[in-house]
Design a protein around this motif. Structure first.
Motif, mmCIF file in Angstrom:
data_model
loop_
_atom_site.group_PDB
_atom_site.id
_atom_site.type_symbol
_atom_site.label_atom_id
_atom_site.label_comp_id
_atom_site.label_asym_id
_atom_site.label_seq_id
_atom_site.Cartn_x
_atom_site.Cartn_y
_atom_site.Cartn_z
ATOM 1 N N HIS A 167 17.332 15.157 38.647
ATOM 2 C CA HIS A 167 17.904 14.258 38.684
ATOM 3 C C HIS A 167 19.716 14.104 38.245
ATOM 4 N N SER A 168 19.653 14.832 37.098
ATOM 5 C CA SER A 168 20.771 14.612 36.626
ATOM 6 C C SER A 168 21.746 15.476 37.586
ATOM 7 N N GLY A 169 21.458 16.762 38.061
ATOM 8 C CA GLY A 169 22.002 17.724 38.878
ATOM 9 C C GLY A 169 22.051 17.573 40.021
ATOM 10 N N HIS A 170 20.898 15.968 40.914
ATOM 11 C CA HIS A 170 21.973 15.991 42.374
ATOM 12 C C HIS A 170 23.204 15.654 42.095
ATOM 13 N N ALA A 171 23.259 14.208 41.042
ATOM 14 C CA ALA A 171 24.032 13.981 41.009
ATOM 15 C C ALA A 171 25.483 14.257 40.893
ATOM 16 N N VAL A 172 24.940 15.686 39.839
ATOM 17 C CA VAL A 172 25.793 16.578 39.452
ATOM 18 C C VAL A 172 26.804 16.825 41.083
ATOM 19 N N ILE A 173 26.485 17.720 41.649
ATOM 20 C CA ILE A 173 26.194 18.492 42.932
ATOM 21 C C ILE A 173 26.270 17.109 43.999
ATOM 22 N N SER A 174 26.104 16.138 43.927
ATOM 23 C CA SER A 174 26.413 14.471 45.053
ATOM 24 C C SER A 174 28.317 14.901 44.456
ATOM 25 N N LEU A 175 28.536 14.819 43.521
ATOM 26 C CA LEU A 175 29.999 13.977 42.958
ATOM 27 C C LEU A 175 30.430 14.823 43.775
ATOM 28 N N LEU A 176 30.144 16.685 43.375
ATOM 29 C CA LEU A 176 31.369 17.619 43.749
ATOM 30 C C LEU A 176 30.964 18.109 45.326
ATOM 31 N N ARG A 177 30.464 17.168 46.009
ATOM 32 C CA ARG A 177 30.868 16.083 47.869
ATOM 33 C C ARG A 177 31.356 15.999 47.723
ATOM 34 N N ASN A 178 31.429 15.276 47.315
ATOM 35 C CA ASN A 178 32.282 13.526 46.942
ATOM 36 C C ASN A 178 33.343 13.557 46.896
ATOM 37 N N LEU A 179 33.630 15.105 46.111
ATOM 38 C CA LEU A 179 35.112 15.582 45.628
ATOM 39 C C LEU A 179 35.986 16.307 46.858
ATOM 40 N N ALA A 180 34.630 17.360 47.146
ATOM 41 C CA ALA A 180 36.060 18.351 48.091
ATOM 42 C C ALA A 180 35.672 17.270 49.519
ATOM 43 N N LYS A 181 34.568 16.340 50.105
ATOM 44 C CA LYS A 181 35.294 15.505 51.226
ATOM 45 C C LYS A 181 36.198 14.734 50.633
ATOM 46 N N GLU A 182 36.305 13.900 49.601
ATOM 47 C CA GLU A 182 37.710 12.842 50.228
ATOM 48 C C GLU A 182 38.936 13.713 49.156
ATOM 49 N N GLY A 183 38.662 14.915 48.047
ATOM 50 C CA GLY A 183 39.889 15.102 48.244
ATOM 51 C C GLY A 183 40.394 16.294 48.922
ATOM 52 N N ALA A 184 39.502 17.092 49.842
ATOM 53 C CA ALA A 184 39.521 17.820 50.939
ATOM 54 C C ALA A 184 39.948 19.219 49.821
ATOM 55 N N SER A 185 39.116 19.141 48.555
ATOM 56 C CA SER A 185 39.041 20.317 47.995
ATOM 57 C C SER A 185 38.350 21.575 48.872
ATOM 58 N N THR A 186 37.996 22.828 48.535
ATOM 59 C CA THR A 186 36.999 23.902 48.564
ATOM 60 C C THR A 186 35.997 24.201 47.765
ATOM 61 N N VAL A 187 34.514 24.175 47.959
ATOM 62 C CA VAL A 187 34.411 23.699 46.450
ATOM 63 C C VAL A 187 32.675 25.499 46.669
ATOM 64 N N LEU A 188 33.203 26.213 46.680
ATOM 65 C CA LEU A 188 32.469 27.143 46.246
ATOM 66 C C LEU A 188 31.445 27.305 45.246
ATOM 67 N N MET A 189 29.889 26.949 45.469
ATOM 68 C CA MET A 189 29.058 27.331 44.237
ATOM 69 C C MET A 189 28.301 28.806 44.059
ATOM 70 N N VAL A 190 27.908 29.382 43.270
ATOM 71 C CA VAL A 190 26.416 30.156 43.286
ATOM 72 C C VAL A 190 25.414 29.177 42.599
ATOM 73 N N THR A 191 24.671 28.736 42.835
ATOM 74 C CA THR A 191 22.624 28.524 42.641
ATOM 75 C C THR A 191 21.676 28.765 42.535
ATOM 76 N N HIS A 192 20.945 29.312 42.143
ATOM 77 C CA HIS A 192 19.060 28.968 42.963
ATOM 78 C C HIS A 192 18.599 28.658 42.625
ATOM 79 N N ASP A 193 19.047 27.538 42.781
ATOM 80 C CA ASP A 193 18.491 26.035 42.889
ATOM 81 C C ASP A 193 17.951 25.235 43.942
ATOM 82 N N PRO A 194 17.196 25.499 44.440
ATOM 83 C CA PRO A 194 16.557 25.038 46.240
ATOM 84 C C PRO A 194 17.289 23.268 46.599
ATOM 85 N N ARG A 195 16.806 23.073 45.212
ATOM 86 C CA ARG A 195 16.936 21.458 44.862
ATOM 87 C C ARG A 195 18.492 21.090 45.867
#
Length: 214
Positions: A167-195
């Motif tokens: 739950h926390s993981g998805h909330a954090v990723i959703s937050l990063l996505r919103n920041l990218a889309k609202e603030g026009a940031s680019t997010v590059l993320m290393v993960t092995h988390d298929p969720r």
């Protein structure tokens, strides 16, 4: 990228060709030991590749002096680490203020900016809390607020959900996505988390140091 250990040479990355587009959430995925963190470190200017070039915002960072590279990183890249990397003796606000000092933001702006950034990540009521009083998800949100200091156009995250429950993981990723889309940031993320594949615009898979773009 080649690492030399005694007489042994390890080709950690081979023939990497990667484009990351403005405003995208781009994932780097692959098994443990595939070179994901090494590649992120090269793209972030922390490691220098054995050969090849890295261009960020039109600047070839592989040609910069150490001092200029350090300044470039501070101005343009926000880093989020797997283990949060918070100072345990500092409050959430003070952890964010450390980044402000490093980025040369004037001290009279620190309190208001820390409050604003922590509010932006949903921690407006936790500014005076210490890390030991925060959950894993809340600590990672403090780390994200710190990475947002100075509004960097690029955010690089290394396994930002590794220490979090689903739950926390998805909330954090959703937050990063919103920041990218609202603030026009680019997010590059290393993960092995298929969720978290569903939040990505693009996914690049690394295996044995080779890249497959999806």
């Amino acid at each position: 990228m080649v690492f030399q250990t005694g007489s042994q040479r390890y080709h950690v990355l081979k023939q990497i060709d990667l484009d990351v587009f403005h405003g995208d959430v781009h994932l780097l995925m692959g098994p443990s030991g595939s070179g994901k963190t090494t590649l992120l470190s090269i793209l972030g200017g922390i490691l220098t590749p054995t050969s090849g070039t890295v261009k960020i915002l039109g600047q070839d960072i592989t040609t910069l002096s150490r001092q200029k590279l350090s300044r470039f990183r501070r101005q343009h890249i926000g880093f989020i680490f797997q283990g949060f990397n918070l100072f345990p003796a500092l409050t959430a606000a003070d952890n964010v203020k450390v980044a402000m000092k490093l980025k040369g933001i004037k001290p009279h702006l620190w309190d208001k900016t820390a409050q604003t950034l922590l509010g932006h990540v949903g921690l407006g009521d936790k500014v005076d809390h210490y890390p030991h009083d925060l959950s894993g998800g809340q600590k990672q949100r403090v780390a994200i607020a710190r990475a947002l200091v100075g509004h960097p156009p690029i955010i690089m995250a290394d396994e930002p959900t590794a220490a979090l429950d689903s739950h926390s993981g998805h909330a954090v990723i959703s937050l990063l996505r919103n920041l990218a889309k609202e603030g026009a940031s680019t997010v590059l993320m290393v993960t092995h988390d298929p969720r978290i594949k569903d939040v990505a615009d693009r996914i690049a898979y690394l295996e044995d140091g080779m890249l497959n773009d999806h």
